[in-house]
Design an enzyme around this catalytic site. Structure first.
Site, short mmCIF file in Angstrom:
data_model
loop_
_atom_site.label_atom_id
_atom_site.label_comp_id
_atom_site.label_asym_id
_atom_site.label_seq_id
_atom_site.Cartn_x
_atom_site.Cartn_y
_atom_site.Cartn_z
N LYS A 186 28.88 7.39 6.51
CA LYS A 186 29.84 7.07 5.45
C LYS A 186 29.16 7.05 4.07
O LYS A 186 27.95 7.15 3.98
CB LYS A 186 30.52 5.74 5.75
CG LYS A 186 31.18 5.69 7.13
CD LYS A 186 32.33 6.68 7.28
CE LYS A 186 32.59 7.14 8.71
NZ LYS A 186 33.23 6.16 9.56
C1 LIG Z 1 34.03 5.90 10.81
C2 LIG Z 1 35.49 5.79 10.94
C3 LIG Z 1 36.10 4.67 11.52
C4 LIG Z 1 35.34 3.60 12.28
O1 LIG Z 1 34.33 2.99 11.59
P1 LIG Z 1 33.10 2.33 12.40
O2 LIG Z 1 32.40 1.52 11.36
O3 LIG Z 1 32.27 3.45 12.93
O4 LIG Z 1 33.66 1.49 13.48
C5 LIG Z 1 37.47 4.59 11.50
N1 LIG Z 1 38.23 5.55 10.96
C6 LIG Z 1 37.70 6.64 10.39
C7 LIG Z 1 38.60 7.66 9.79
C8 LIG Z 1 36.32 6.81 10.39
O5 LIG Z 1 35.79 7.91 9.86
#
Ligand SMILES: *Cc1c(COP(=O)(O)O)cnc(C)c1O
Length: 383
Positions: A186
């Site tokens: 992210k």
């Molecule tokens: C990464 C992601 C999540 C989940 O986040 P985590 O921190 O990995 O649990 C949820 N929705 C989307 C669209 C994502 O890209």
């Protein structure tokens, strides 16, 4: 063209000496789990989004789970969301006993088509979970309007939306709730981690309790001088807290967010310039309303050849790739429970076996993007 010797990954976290120093300082401080650094991270997050509350968590998925529970989602309820989302959202809806109802997306931006939400609403619908896909905001005015008229909760999936704004409002600042993620892919990372932003005081209280066993006070207050080590639990909770070690890293990353995103924007512009006229590749479309794009991903659609062959060729050129995401209506357990649900998902099906995410991360060089563009050109013209 010459094939590069080193592998160019899809993504790589941008972690500098400042993050290392902050983590080491926390390790030496005597308090390493949820405490004052998490609080500060939450404060900075409220400032970023304009939301009344921010609650740090062990992951975005944990945030989704807690929001759904705090809203009282239960057996028989329905939740509207795109099929083109990360499976964790669908898992959490299912684990709450509820049913996902998929609404189609726009081909260009891959965001939920807000005009189609109303016809998917039934008496059982409780919530809408739009995704700000790849960092482009969903059409929040339309979503808040339809949700408001039908008394539905809105949980923005803001996992891609660190730095994303819609008509001047940051993701998470629309007066309901949003969930962010700090997974290493992210726009900022804490290793793993997440954040809920929300406006309702009672929901905030409930989420904070559910985050940590259902115990009333923060541990660092219980164990401080003159603390009160007794506790009561009125509702059992989870173990979904973030640590101060992670928050220390997050604070540094958050301070760098604008610079990191600026770099992402520059790289995305280079990709766009390099691929815009290329037949056989559709570049990401930009939403028509005023917005700030955080360019979490650069997702192209391969129209000129089979995606599998395209990805195989990318590997030959030493280029990493991803698929964001395999459509959730085709997940094994979803098809098994509900059958094939493609009637209303025309655009989702159209993009489903065409989308590929190309490498995009702040420490990438301009020449890396030019290399990928050249490779993509060769691949599709020989494909
Ligand atoms: C990464 C992601 C999540 C989940 O986040 P985590 O921190 O990995 O649990 C949820 N929705 C989307 C669209 C994502 O890209």
């Amino acid at each position: 063209m010459n094939i590069r010797e080193d592998f160019l990954p899809l993504s790589r976290p941008s972690i500098g000496e400042e993050e290392v120093r902050a983590v080491v300082a926390c390790l030496k401080s005597g308090w390493i789990t949820t405490g004052p650094v998490c609080r500060e991270f939450e404060d900075r997050f409220r400032e970023l989004t304009g939301a009344s509350h921010a609650i740090s968590l062990s992951s975005g998925t944990a945030g989704m789970h807690l929001m759904m529970l705090a809203l009282g989602l239960k057996e028989g309820d329905e939740v509207i969301t795109p099929s083109l989302t990360f499976a964790s959202t669908i898992n959490m809806i299912t684990l709450c006993g509820a049913r996902p109802v998929f609404v189609d997306i726009h081909y260009d931006s891959l965001n939920i088509n807000a005009d189609l939400i109303e016809e998917a609403i039934t008496e059982r619908t409780r919530a809408v979970i739009p995704v700000h896909f790849a960092g482009a905001p969903a059409d929040m005015d339309k979503i808040m309007d339809v949700a408001g008229r039908h008394d539905l909760a809105v949980i923005e999936d803001a996992a891609h939306a660190l730095g994303t704004a819609y008509r001047g409002i940051h993701a998470g600042g629309f007066g309901q709730s949003a969930v962010f993620s700090f997974h290493p892919l992210k726009n900022i990372t804490t290793g793993e981690g997440g954040m809920i932003t929300l406006s309702d005081d009672q929901v905030e209280r409930r989420v904070r309790l559910l985050r940590f066993h259902g115990i009333e006070r923060d541990a660092w207050k219980r164990y401080g001088k003159g603390g009160t080590p007794e506790y009561d639990i009125s509702e059992p909770g989870f173990k979904y807290n973030l640590t101060d070690i992670q928050a220390a890293m997050g604070l540094v990353q958050l301070a760098r967010l604008e610079k990191l995103n600026e770099r992402r924007r520059k790289l995305a512009a280079l990709y766009t310039e390099g691929l815009i006229d290329l037949e056989g590749i559709d570049i990401p479309g930009i939403p028509p309303y005023p917005h700030v794009h955080s360019w979490h991903l650069f997702v192209v659609k391969v129209t000129g050849m089979a995606r599998e062959a395209f990805m195989k060729k990318l590997a030959d050129y030493n280029i990493g790739y991803g698929i964001h995401f395999p459509a959730c209506h085709r997940l094994g357990y979803i098809e098994k429970s509900y059958g094939i649900m493609e009637d209303n998902l025309r655009e989702t099906v159209r993009v489903g076996d065409r989308i590929v995410s190309l490498p995009l991360f702040p420490d990438m060089k301009d020449s890396d993007v030019l290399y990928v563009c050249e490779a993509v050109k060769e691949i599709v013209s020989n494909g």
